[in-house]
Motif scaffolding. Structure first.
Motif, PDB file in Angstrom:
ATOM      1  N   ARG A 148       2.177   1.729  -3.470  1.00 48.76           N
ATOM      2  CA  ARG A 148       1.109   2.122  -4.382  1.00 48.76           C
ATOM      3  C   ARG A 148       0.812   3.623  -4.278  1.00 48.76           C
ATOM      4  O   ARG A 148       0.643   4.292  -5.283  1.00 48.76           O
ATOM      5  CB  ARG A 148      -0.155   1.315  -4.082  1.00 48.76           C
ATOM      6  CG  ARG A 148      -1.238   1.436  -5.111  1.00 48.76           C
ATOM      7  CD  ARG A 148      -2.442   0.511  -4.853  1.00 48.76           C
ATOM      8  NE  ARG A 148      -2.061  -0.849  -4.507  1.00 48.76           N
ATOM      9  CZ  ARG A 148      -2.340  -1.433  -3.333  1.00 48.76           C
ATOM     10  NH1 ARG A 148      -2.997  -0.794  -2.401  1.00 48.76           N
ATOM     11  NH2 ARG A 148      -1.966  -2.682  -3.108  1.00 48.76           N
ATOM     12  N   SER A 149       0.767   4.139  -3.041  1.00 53.62           N
ATOM     13  CA  SER A 149       0.398   5.540  -2.888  1.00 53.62           C
ATOM     14  C   SER A 149       0.970   6.129  -1.600  1.00 53.62           C
ATOM     15  O   SER A 149       0.257   6.275  -0.599  1.00 53.62           O
ATOM     16  CB  SER A 149      -1.122   5.674  -2.900  1.00 53.62           C
ATOM     17  OG  SER A 149      -1.469   7.032  -2.827  1.00 53.62           O
TER      18      SER A 149
ATOM     19  N   SER B 109       1.774   9.164  -0.871  1.00 50.55           N
ATOM     20  CA  SER B 109       1.143  10.425  -0.473  1.00 50.55           C
ATOM     21  C   SER B 109      -0.193  10.183   0.220  1.00 50.55           C
ATOM     22  O   SER B 109      -0.550  10.901   1.165  1.00 50.55           O
ATOM     23  CB  SER B 109       0.985  11.363  -1.665  1.00 50.55           C
ATOM     24  OG  SER B 109       0.242  10.744  -2.673  1.00 50.55           O
ATOM     25  N   ASN B 110      -0.947   9.175  -0.202  1.00 51.24           N
ATOM     26  CA  ASN B 110      -2.195   8.827   0.480  1.00 51.24           C
ATOM     27  C   ASN B 110      -1.933   8.357   1.908  1.00 51.24           C
ATOM     28  O   ASN B 110      -2.656   8.724   2.833  1.00 51.24           O
ATOM     29  CB  ASN B 110      -2.956   7.730  -0.273  1.00 51.24           C
ATOM     30  CG  ASN B 110      -3.883   8.279  -1.314  1.00 51.24           C
ATOM     31  OD1 ASN B 110      -4.001   9.492  -1.495  1.00 51.24           O
ATOM     32  ND2 ASN B 110      -4.540   7.384  -2.026  1.00 51.24           N
ATOM     33  N   VAL B 111      -0.910   7.538   2.066  1.00 45.13           N
ATOM     34  CA  VAL B 111      -0.561   7.042   3.402  1.00 45.13           C
ATOM     35  C   VAL B 111      -0.223   8.212   4.313  1.00 45.13           C
ATOM     36  O   VAL B 111      -0.711   8.300   5.445  1.00 45.13           O
ATOM     37  CB  VAL B 111       0.611   6.035   3.341  1.00 45.13           C
ATOM     38  CG1 VAL B 111       1.116   5.697   4.729  1.00 45.13           C
ATOM     39  CG2 VAL B 111       0.185   4.775   2.595  1.00 45.13           C
TER      40      VAL B 111
ATOM     41  N   ASP C  95       0.834  -1.204   0.000  1.00 47.67           N
ATOM     42  CA  ASP C  95       0.000   0.000   0.000  1.00 47.67           C
ATOM     43  C   ASP C  95       0.872   1.260   0.000  1.00 47.67           C
ATOM     44  O   ASP C  95       0.537   2.245  -0.652  1.00 47.67           O
ATOM     45  CB  ASP C  95      -0.924   0.032   1.220  1.00 47.67           C
ATOM     46  CG  ASP C  95      -2.067  -0.961   1.110  1.00 47.67           C
ATOM     47  OD1 ASP C  95      -2.351  -1.419  -0.016  1.00 47.67           O
ATOM     48  OD2 ASP C  95      -2.667  -1.272   2.159  1.00 47.67           O
TER      49      ASP C  95
ATOM     50  N   SER D 100      -1.096  11.409   4.022  1.00 44.39           N
ATOM     51  CA  SER D 100      -2.247  12.272   4.307  1.00 44.39           C
ATOM     52  C   SER D 100      -3.235  11.599   5.257  1.00 44.39           C
ATOM     53  O   SER D 100      -3.784  12.245   6.142  1.00 44.39           O
ATOM     54  CB  SER D 100      -2.932  12.708   3.015  1.00 44.39           C
ATOM     55  OG  SER D 100      -3.507  11.617   2.365  1.00 44.39           O
ATOM     56  N   GLU D 101      -3.446  10.305   5.103  1.00 46.18           N
ATOM     57  CA  GLU D 101      -4.365   9.591   5.989  1.00 46.18           C
ATOM     58  C   GLU D 101      -3.808   9.458   7.403  1.00 46.18           C
ATOM     59  O   GLU D 101      -4.570   9.414   8.371  1.00 46.18           O
ATOM     60  CB  GLU D 101      -4.707   8.220   5.418  1.00 46.18           C
ATOM     61  CG  GLU D 101      -5.613   8.296   4.198  1.00 46.18           C
ATOM     62  CD  GLU D 101      -5.929   6.937   3.607  1.00 46.18           C
ATOM     63  OE1 GLU D 101      -5.764   5.914   4.313  1.00 46.18           O
ATOM     64  OE2 GLU D 101      -6.352   6.896   2.439  1.00 46.18           O
TER      65      GLU D 101
ATOM     66  N   GLN E 224      -2.158  11.719   8.992  1.00 47.23           N
ATOM     67  CA  GLN E 224      -2.326  13.032   9.620  1.00 47.23           C
ATOM     68  C   GLN E 224      -1.247  13.312  10.678  1.00 47.23           C
ATOM     69  O   GLN E 224      -1.537  13.731  11.787  1.00 47.23           O
ATOM     70  CB  GLN E 224      -3.716  13.153  10.238  1.00 47.23           C
ATOM     71  CG  GLN E 224      -4.817  13.066   9.216  1.00 47.23           C
ATOM     72  CD  GLN E 224      -6.202  13.162   9.820  1.00 47.23           C
ATOM     73  OE1 GLN E 224      -6.363  13.170  11.032  1.00 47.23           O
ATOM     74  NE2 GLN E 224      -7.201  13.234   8.974  1.00 47.23           N
TER      75      GLN E 224
END
Length: 81
Positions: free
Chosen positions: A17-18, A20-22, A14, A24-25, A27
């Motif tokens: 894969r992303s 930047s998503n990790v 994961d 941002s989630e 926080q």
């Protein structure tokens, strides 16, 4: 059983894969990176990393101070330095 020392955990796939998503989630929370359900790394914020480095530095200085606690002080004038 291995302890997970973070409130957020993500698989390495994961993260690949992303990333930047990790981030941002999460926080700003510490993220445990898992590989086959075992912690392989932790991802921390810059502020958390700096705080950890300060604590390590303080611990090293404490060790040095304790090691020198038995030394006899030597008077020195600032002009002599």
């Amino acid at each position: 059983m291995q302890a997970v020392l973070a409130n957020v955990a993500v698989s390495v796939s994961d993260l690949k894969r992303s990333p930047s998503n990790v981030l941002s989630e999460a926080q700003g929370e510490t993220v445990a990176i898992l590989n086959h359900n075992r912690v392989m790394a932790y991802m921390v914020s810059p502020a958390a990393y700096e705080a950890m480095m300060e604590l390590i530095d303080d611990a090293e200085l404490t060790t040095l101070i304790r090691a020198r606690s038995g030394e006899v002080p030597v008077k020195v004038a600032l002009d002599e330095l």
